[in-house]
Design a protein around this motif. Structure first.
Motif, PDB file in Angstrom:
ATOM      1  N   SER A  69      80.297  22.078  39.452  1.00  0.00           N
ATOM      2  CA  SER A  69      79.734  21.747  40.755  1.00  0.00           C
ATOM      3  C   SER A  69      80.116  22.843  41.733  1.00  0.00           C
ATOM      4  CB  SER A  69      80.249  20.388  41.254  1.00  0.00           C
ATOM      5  OG  SER A  69      81.644  20.448  41.459  1.00  0.00           O
ATOM      6  N   CYS A  70      79.473  22.828  42.893  1.00  0.00           N
ATOM      7  CA  CYS A  70      79.773  23.830  43.906  1.00  0.00           C
ATOM      8  C   CYS A  70      79.475  23.276  45.291  1.00  0.00           C
ATOM      9  CB  CYS A  70      78.938  25.093  43.677  1.00  0.00           C
ATOM     10  SG  CYS A  70      79.369  26.447  44.784  1.00  0.00           S
ATOM     11  N   ASP A  71      80.397  23.539  46.209  1.00  0.00           N
ATOM     12  CA  ASP A  71      80.177  23.260  47.625  1.00  0.00           C
ATOM     13  C   ASP A  71      79.973  24.602  48.312  1.00  0.00           C
ATOM     14  OD1 ASP A  71      80.563  20.467  47.439  1.00  0.00           O
ATOM     15  OD2 ASP A  71      82.733  20.730  47.547  1.00  0.00           O
ATOM     16  N   TYR A  72      78.939  24.699  49.131  1.00  0.00           N
ATOM     17  CA  TYR A  72      78.598  25.948  49.819  1.00  0.00           C
ATOM     18  C   TYR A  72      78.921  25.804  51.302  1.00  0.00           C
ATOM     19  CZ  TYR A  72      75.939  26.499  45.523  1.00  0.00           C
ATOM     20  OH  TYR A  72      75.564  26.581  44.206  1.00  0.00           O
ATOM     21  N   PHE A  73      79.541  26.841  51.867  1.00  0.00           N
ATOM     22  CA  PHE A  73      79.965  26.782  53.260  1.00  0.00           C
ATOM     23  C   PHE A  73      79.293  27.832  54.134  1.00  0.00           C
ATOM     24  CE2 PHE A  73      83.386  25.314  50.502  1.00  0.00           C
ATOM     25  CZ  PHE A  73      83.434  23.993  50.899  1.00  0.00           C
ATOM     26  N   SER A  74      79.066  29.020  53.584  1.00  0.00           N
ATOM     27  CA  SER A  74      78.357  30.065  54.330  1.00  0.00           C
ATOM     28  C   SER A  74      77.652  30.978  53.337  1.00  0.00           C
ATOM     29  CB  SER A  74      79.320  30.856  55.229  1.00  0.00           C
ATOM     30  OG  SER A  74      80.318  31.482  54.473  1.00  0.00           O
ATOM     31  N   PRO A  75      76.468  31.470  53.698  1.00  0.00           N
ATOM     32  CA  PRO A  75      75.668  32.249  52.753  1.00  0.00           C
ATOM     33  C   PRO A  75      76.212  33.666  52.550  1.00  0.00           C
ATOM     34  CG  PRO A  75      74.543  32.112  54.855  1.00  0.00           C
ATOM     35  CD  PRO A  75      75.765  31.251  54.960  1.00  0.00           C
ATOM     36  N   ILE A  76      75.906  34.183  51.379  1.00  0.00           N
ATOM     37  CA  ILE A  76      76.204  35.566  51.004  1.00  0.00           C
ATOM     38  C   ILE A  76      74.868  36.211  50.678  1.00  0.00           C
ATOM     39  CG2 ILE A  76      77.273  37.017  49.223  1.00  0.00           C
ATOM     40  CD1 ILE A  76      79.423  34.846  48.950  1.00  0.00           C
ATOM     41  N   ALA A  77      74.736  37.492  50.960  1.00  0.00           N
ATOM     42  CA  ALA A  77      73.483  38.198  50.668  1.00  0.00           C
ATOM     43  C   ALA A  77      73.779  39.598  50.140  1.00  0.00           C
ATOM     44  CB  ALA A  77      72.611  38.289  51.922  1.00  0.00           C
TER      45      ALA A  77
END
Length: 145
Positions: A69-77
């Motif tokens: 599973s994964c919780d996302y907090f801020s995007p990476i590009a």
């Protein structure tokens, strides 16, 4: 949900450097969620191979992912450089629960936090086996209380 202390760089004993790729970005202009799972898999297995002696080609024992599973907090590009922090949440008889934090280089708070569960099995029988001793020793170094 995750508390802030669990997302802090200091709570991860080992890091693996990752370079994002052009193909990692999705139509929304950030790294697609499936890419994070590939980073988790690569970071965990690199550690098991390099530090624990896992022989993925000829070893008697292999590890299956049984949950992630994964919780996302801020995007990476793309073209950011990131690091995967690795720690062990729980080390059982035949299984291990990893936490993987994905950090922008130099930042203290994870952009994403993954959970990844391996069960070690006999390659021939597909039946659970105890975590091999060399791997167990390597994983104990990552165990965070």
């Amino acid at each position: 949900m995750t508390n802030d202390a669990n997302r802090n760089r200091a709570s991860f004993p080992v890091f693996d450097e990752i370079t994002t790729r052009w193909a990692d970005n999705d139509l929304y202009g950030h790294v697609n969620n499936v890419t994070y799972y590939a980073w988790f898999d690569s970071s965990v297995n690199r550690y098991l191979i390099e530090e624990g002696g896992l022989d993925i080609h000829r070893g008697d024992n292999i590890a299956y992912v049984v949950s992630s599973s994964c919780d996302y907090f801020s995007p990476i590009a793309y073209p950011e450089r990131v690091e995967a922090g690795l720690r062990v949440e729980k080390l059982g008889n035949s299984s291990v629960i990893y936490n993987i934090g994905i950090f922008r280089q130099g930042e203290d708070e994870a952009c994403a936090l993954g959970k990844f569960v391996h069960v070690f099995v006999d390659r021939e029988t597909d039946r659970p086996v105890p975590v091999p001793q060399g791997i167990r020793t390597a994983l104990e170094k990552l165990l965070v209380q």
